[in-house]
Write a protein that holds these residues in place. Structure first.
Motif, PDB file in Angstrom:
ATOM      1  N   MET A  75      35.952  48.104  28.754  1.00 61.00           N
ATOM      2  CA  MET A  75      37.289  47.596  28.474  1.00 61.00           C
ATOM      3  C   MET A  75      37.998  47.390  29.816  1.00 61.00           C
ATOM      4  N   LEU A  76      38.237  46.134  30.154  1.00 58.96           N
ATOM      5  CA  LEU A  76      38.970  45.796  31.367  1.00 58.96           C
ATOM      6  C   LEU A  76      40.457  45.884  31.034  1.00 58.96           C
ATOM      7  N   GLN A  77      41.185  46.674  31.810  1.00 57.14           N
ATOM      8  CA  GLN A  77      42.619  46.855  31.592  1.00 57.14           C
ATOM      9  C   GLN A  77      43.346  46.244  32.785  1.00 57.14           C
ATOM     10  N   VAL A  78      44.089  45.170  32.533  1.00 54.77           N
ATOM     11  CA  VAL A  78      44.810  44.468  33.588  1.00 54.77           C
ATOM     12  C   VAL A  78      46.303  44.682  33.371  1.00 54.77           C
ATOM     13  N   THR A  79      46.973  45.202  34.398  1.00 60.63           N
ATOM     14  CA  THR A  79      48.417  45.451  34.306  1.00 60.63           C
ATOM     15  C   THR A  79      49.155  44.330  35.038  1.00 60.63           C
ATOM     16  N   PHE A  80      50.157  43.789  34.375  1.00 61.36           N
ATOM     17  CA  PHE A  80      50.905  42.630  34.864  1.00 61.36           C
ATOM     18  C   PHE A  80      52.367  42.979  35.087  1.00 61.36           C
TER      19      PHE A  80
END
Length: 163
Positions: A75-80
């Motif tokens: 699970m790739l978790q990208v914070t924006f």
């Protein structure tokens, strides 16, 4: 006469070995260059992009966790960070982004993750949120696209951190 034939054969054999050795070194250099090129993956965490729909989007973090559906997925978790620079409210959410993994396939937001961000952003307001994307476990790099309504407006090259 036989001596000359043996000497000629020895000379030819030694010259051919030298030629093979030179080609081998050249091949090694080419292989090293290819490996170094592959290893040099951009990581654009922190890159700010201003889109045509008046949003300033920055990727501020990337993490990897265990995938939900199988052991062969992460699970790739990208914070924006997303700022609305328009005079009116606008919306943004994790579903506006897609991930293209180094296997060439594109992965959309993982819809079963309740923590995916998505909200209306008032004029001048900045929000922070995380999007979750299930990708193959062996993925080393991805291209992240901001693609609302299937219209590509921005992209980032990201390294996938190990778990």
């Amino acid at each position: 006469m036989k001596k000359w034939a043996y000497m000629a054969t020895a000379i030819v054999a030694s010259l051919s070995l030298v030629a093979c050795s030179a080609n081998s070194n050249e091949t090694d250099k080419n292989n090293k260059a290819k490996v170094e090129t592959k290893a040099e993956v951009k990581n654009e965490v922190g890159k700010m992009v201003e889109t045509s729909n008046n949003l300033q989007i920055k990727v501020i973090g990337v993490k990897t966790g265990f995938g939900q559906s199988t052991d062969k997925k992460d699970m790739l978790q990208v914070t924006f960070s997303v700022k609305n620079t328009a005079k009116e409210s606008s919306g943004a959410g994790a579903a506006d982004f897609q991930v293209k993994a180094d296997d060439g396939k594109t992965y959309k937001v993982y819809g079963l993750e309740a923590k995916n961000f998505g909200t209306e952003i008032k004029s001048g307001q900045t929000i922070t949120g995380t999007g979750y994307y299930e990708i193959p476990a062996e993925t080393k790099s991805v291209t992240l696209y901001y693609k609302p309504l299937e219209q590509k407006m921005a992209q980032w090259q990201l390294k996938v951190p190990s778990k």
